[in-house]
Design a protein around this motif. Structure first.
Motif, PDB file in Angstrom:
ATOM      1  N   PHE A 129      52.012  38.194  32.775  1.00 13.56           N
ATOM      2  CA  PHE A 129      50.624  38.393  33.388  1.00 13.56           C
ATOM      3  C   PHE A 129      50.219  36.912  33.839  1.00 13.56           C
ATOM      4  N   PHE A 130      49.465  36.409  34.559  1.00 11.24           N
ATOM      5  CA  PHE A 130      48.833  35.337  34.705  1.00 11.24           C
ATOM      6  C   PHE A 130      47.576  35.651  35.476  1.00 11.24           C
ATOM      7  N   PRO A 131      46.366  35.320  34.938  1.00  6.26           N
ATOM      8  CA  PRO A 131      45.043  35.471  35.312  1.00  6.26           C
ATOM      9  C   PRO A 131      44.572  34.949  36.630  1.00  6.26           C
ATOM     10  N   PRO A 132      43.743  35.433  37.429  1.00 11.70           N
ATOM     11  CA  PRO A 132      43.478  34.815  38.706  1.00 11.70           C
ATOM     12  C   PRO A 132      42.659  33.722  38.393  1.00 11.70           C
ATOM     13  N   THR A 133      43.246  32.577  38.999  1.00  4.57           N
ATOM     14  CA  THR A 133      42.838  31.086  38.734  1.00  4.57           C
ATOM     15  C   THR A 133      42.402  30.497  39.843  1.00  4.57           C
ATOM     16  N   SER A 162      35.831  38.043  39.267  1.00  6.65           N
ATOM     17  CA  SER A 162      35.682  38.778  37.790  1.00  6.65           C
ATOM     18  C   SER A 162      35.759  40.175  37.908  1.00  6.65           C
ATOM     19  N   THR A 163      35.645  40.731  39.092  1.00  8.83           N
ATOM     20  CA  THR A 163      35.824  42.068  39.165  1.00  8.83           C
ATOM     21  C   THR A 163      36.907  42.536  39.431  1.00  8.83           C
ATOM     22  N   LEU A 164      37.936  41.829  39.633  1.00 11.21           N
ATOM     23  CA  LEU A 164      39.180  42.203  39.948  1.00 11.21           C
ATOM     24  C   LEU A 164      40.040  42.631  38.366  1.00 11.21           C
ATOM     25  N   ARG A 165      40.577  43.767  38.598  1.00 13.23           N
ATOM     26  CA  ARG A 165      41.282  44.560  37.686  1.00 13.23           C
ATOM     27  C   ARG A 165      42.894  44.104  37.506  1.00 13.23           C
ATOM     28  N   LEU A 166      43.100  43.361  36.346  1.00 12.08           N
ATOM     29  CA  LEU A 166      44.494  42.837  36.104  1.00 12.08           C
ATOM     30  C   LEU A 166      45.265  43.843  35.118  1.00 12.08           C
ATOM     31  N   SER A 187      39.828  33.544  35.647  1.00 13.39           N
ATOM     32  CA  SER A 187      39.042  34.816  35.493  1.00 13.39           C
ATOM     33  C   SER A 187      38.943  35.379  34.112  1.00 13.39           C
ATOM     34  N   PRO A 188      37.635  36.038  33.747  1.00 12.21           N
ATOM     35  CA  PRO A 188      37.543  36.264  32.214  1.00 12.21           C
ATOM     36  C   PRO A 188      38.476  37.623  32.056  1.00 12.21           C
ATOM     37  N   CYS A 189      39.011  38.307  33.088  1.00 16.22           N
ATOM     38  CA  CYS A 189      39.662  39.365  32.817  1.00 16.22           C
ATOM     39  C   CYS A 189      40.541  39.551  31.361  1.00 16.22           C
TER      40      CYS A 189
END
Lengths: 296, 495
Positions: free
Chosen positions: B381-385, B328-332, B371-373
């Motif tokens: 873009f594809f969010p971390p899953t 959740s802390t990763l910045r996309l 990820s809620p990013c």
């Protein structure tokens, strides 16, 4: 301008711990060209200078041996870059100091640069070529890796002031050793000029220490010194060699006595291997077969 | 800043807002048009121009001239001429000095190359800057040293080069893959025709400038951009002595089949579905960092990505909780921002593939966590899953997704972990997390994978061989084994 300009002469000093001190003894000796003309007064190192150099080499050892092989390769390569940039200076020194003809002097400097490049390329290959994973007959992972011996005291060859010196020093430091080297006594100027190259490359101070003076006076102290791990007797004359080898036995130093001295020939690997230890490490694997079978 | 913020009261939420830290695109000196590098010249190819797109903005970045089959033929001829001429006549130490120059050239233009790579590929600038470009330089530096030491490579006293090498590389590490291919080939004395990926040709063409500036003799390296048809023409060209391919297992199969019976040498570095195995005695916070690095490094566009997390049942809940918190802390977002952890997927096509494959996870009953990013409103873009409750039969446990999608499975015993880890046609890499040294080594020998990372993941070094078991390909890159892929040992009549 018809009046000829007077060149500024250089004071040639020792190279210890990355600095250029005079001999603590205050002694110098004159160096003369092939025609007997005066070239310079050069520091004549004392026993105390030799001991200071060993202290500097020991101090630098941990850091130098601890750098990654890649980093060490880049630093050694940087020495070649700096030497190439001062090519004209070294050609001049070999011509005026040794009486070499300019073409031969140029070839010697080029060969010295290429030799450094060659050994720069060895730093990250030593472990692959002389290390091993050992297929021991038991549930252990065992591997052997080469490591540098430590502080090496070296006598540079008396007859080849630059290429010979470089051929002695480069393999010693490539594997992570540090060195105290005694320059060719009658042709010390290229050695001190090389110190200027080293000082302006990225080599940490103390990895290479260069002393000028009388090897017969200094070498026995280095050979008997308790904090010197190995001796390179390349430049030791027959009259010195046996005594130095005997003195080395006191602390069981590794001694490299070369069998040939054709510096234009390919360098081979004997000088690299001479100052390497091999360390073998064991660890249980918990499983003997590739297919597993429990006990991880 | 005029005031120092007071210390937060214990228990209150911290607000860690990042200020944007964008790298300057101008440093990339991107030109409107790039040309191919053939026989020492930058020339127009006879293929149709392609447009390379910045995947983070979907805007065109540059047009690139591409090769036709006739251009491939000219390049192979030029490479042959260079091989039979100056390159073979040159002393090995001199050959090595060219490689040292190239290593330095890459290092000198490192910042520019990192920017071009990130604009063209979509990967975060901190990765192109800290991984791709320095490792590319290191590969040339390492192999430079081998050029005059081939007698020590373990292949006999006088191993010989193979000749002209055709190389086809993928889009996930464009410059680094070019370095992995070109450096050992040249060190061993071969000449090269290389095709970069259709969507990421730019850094290879900047590398061509570096090769030219290094004074590399004409024809020693030729770089021909284009699509799959150019690659096909290259690997099937009868004037090639060896083919080196990095890419999908499917294309690898086609190349191996096409080369059957030709006697040409081949190395393949293909797909993977690596197991990252976490035991209950592992340092879990460290393992979580390694899991994140293993699957989200380079948006998961990594053939050796740790895409299957095998976690011991007793710590599975704890690991998953920590993992979701950390992800959740990763910045996309903007790949050019130095704070960005996850950049853009390289192409619309790849984004679609990731989307489709992850949809099968839902259909087959795995539980998806995203990820809620926030996602940028343009770009690929594809969010971390993370999929949990994954079983071995699901497609997300079997197929290479090549994206930021992690499949989590559990195990109880080491034997079960080994069985599940090896239950794949691939065998490129694996990870093991445990404090127990003997377990690391036991697992390492039981895992059928070409690289095993223990308490770390995604480590690459030119001195360390990299390559796969089984359908992940054959041949190695890096180390002595990598050099062997470009040399013929002189072993007499039976070799």
């Amino acid at each position: 301008m018809s009046q000829q300009r007077l060149p500024v002469a250089k004071t040639y000093k020792l190279f210890v711990g990355g600095a250029f001190p005079r001999s603590e003894s205050g002694r110098t000796y004159p160096v003369r060209g092939p025609g007997g003309e005066f070239l310079a007064n050069v520091a004549r190192a004392s026993r105390k200078d030799a001991r200071d150099a060993v202290v500097a080499a020991r101090k630098a050892f941990r850091g130098w041996a601890g750098t990654t092989a890649y980093n060490r390769g880049q630093v050694v390569y940087r020495i070649a870059e700096m030497l190439e940039g001062r090519r004209a200076q070294f050609v001049d020194l070999l011509v005026t100091g040794d009486g070499a003809d300019p073409a031969a002097a140029g070839a010697a400097v080029d060969a010295a640069v290429d030799r450094i490049v060659h050994f720069a390329g060895w730093t990250d290959k030593l472990a692959a070529v002389w290390g091993s994973a050992n297929p021991v007959a038991g549930p252990y992972f065992s591997f052997s890796v080469p490591e540098p011996t430590g502080v090496v005291a070296a006598l540079a060859p008396p007859d080849d002031a630059l290429l010979g010196l470089v051929s002695v020093v480069a393999p010693i430091i490539a594997s992570g050793n540090t060195v105290v080297v005694l320059a060719a006594p009658d042709h010390p100027l290229p050695a001190i000029a090389l110190a200027e190259v080293l000082a302006t490359s990225d080599l940490p101070g103390g990895v290479v220490n260069i002393l000028t003076g009388d090897p017969a006076e200094i070498a026995p102290h280095l050979a008997a010194h308790g904090d010197v791990d190995a001796l390179d007797l390349t430049g030791a004359g027959a009259e010195l060699r046996a005594d130095l080898e005997r003195a080395a036995a006191g602390t069981v130093k590794r001694v490299h006595v070369p069998t040939g001295s054709d510096w234009t020939a390919p360098p081979g690997t004997a000088r690299l291997r001479a100052f390497l230890e091999v360390k073998t490490v064991w660890h249980p694997t918990g499983a003997v077969s590739l297919t597993g079978g429990g006990g991880y | 800043m005029t005031a120092i913020a007071p210390h937060p009261t214990p228990g209150s939420a911290l607000e860690w807002d990042y200020a944007p830290a964008p790298e300057s695109a101008a440093i990339g000196r991107i030109r409107d048009r790039y040309r191919m590098y053939l026989d020492g010249d930058f020339v127009d190819g006879q293929g149709d121009d392609l447009t390379s797109v910045n995947p983070a903005t979907e805007e065109p970045l540059a047009t690139v001239s591409t090769a036709s089959a006739a251009d491939v033929d000219r390049a192979v001829t030029a490479a042959r001429r260079a091989y039979e001429g100056p390159w073979s006549a040159m002393p090995a130490a001199e050959r090595g000095k060219y490689l040292f120059r190239i290593a330095r050239g890459i290092a000198e233009r490192a910042r520019e190359l990192a920017v071009v790579e990130t604009l063209d590929n979509g990967k975060p600038i901190k990765e192109s800057r800290d991984v791709d470009v320095p490792t590319a330089s290191a590969h040339f530096f390492y192999h430079a040293g081998w050029a005059d030491k081939l007698a020590h490579a373990g292949l006999g006293p006088a191993p010989r080069p193979l000749g002209v090498v055709g190389q086809v590389i993928p889009w996930n590490f464009p410059l680094l893959m070019a370095a992995w291919k070109i450096a050992p080939a040249l060190a061993a004395g071969n000449t090269v025709v290389l095709k970069p990926a259709e969507t990421t040709p730019l850094t290879a063409l900047v590398l061509a400038e570096i090769l030219a500036d290094a004074g590399l003799p004409d024809g020693v390296v030729n770089i021909l951009p284009g699509a799959g048809d150019v690659g096909q023409a290259l690997v099937r060209h009868p004037g090639i002595d060896k083919v080196a391919f990095t890419g999908s297992t499917e294309v690898g199969r086609q190349i191996q089949s096409a080369l059957a019976g030709t006697g040409r040498a081949l190395t393949l570095e293909l797909g993977g579905k690596a197991a990252n195995i976490v035991f209950d005695d592992a340092p879990l916070d460290q393992a979580v960092e390694g899991i994140v690095n293993g699957i989200f490094f380079n948006q998961g566009h990594v053939c050796c990505a740790g895409s299957r997390l095998l976690v011991q049942e007793s710590v599975a809940d704890e690991v998953l909780d920590k993992l979701r918190l950390r992800i959740s802390t990763l910045r996309l977002g903007d790949p050019m921002d130095k704070n960005t952890d996850v950049g853009a997927v390289n192409s619309a096509e790849q984004l679609q593939r990731i989307t489709e494959l992850s949809a099968t996870g839902d259909l087959e009953g795995a539980q998806r966590w995203t990820s809620p990013c926030p996602l940028p409103d343009r770009g690929y873009f594809f969010p971390p899953t993370v999929f949990s409750g994954v079983t071995q039969s699901m497609r997300i446990a079997r197929d290479e997704i090549f994206g930021p999608v992690l499949s989590v499975l559990t195990f109880r015993t080491p034997d079960e972990a080994v069985a599940k880890a090896n239950n794949t046609p691939y065998g490129l890499s694996a990870g093991v997390w445990t404090e127990k040294g003997s377990r690391i080594l036991g697992m390492a020998s039981a895992l059928r994978a070409g690289v095993v990372w223990a308490n770390t993941f995604n480590r690459f070094d030119p001195t360390a061989a990299f390559g796969g078991y089984r359908e992940s390909g054959f041949g190695r890159e890096g180390g002595r084994a990598g050099l062997a892929a470009y040399l013929r040992s002189d072993e007499g009549a039976q070799a």
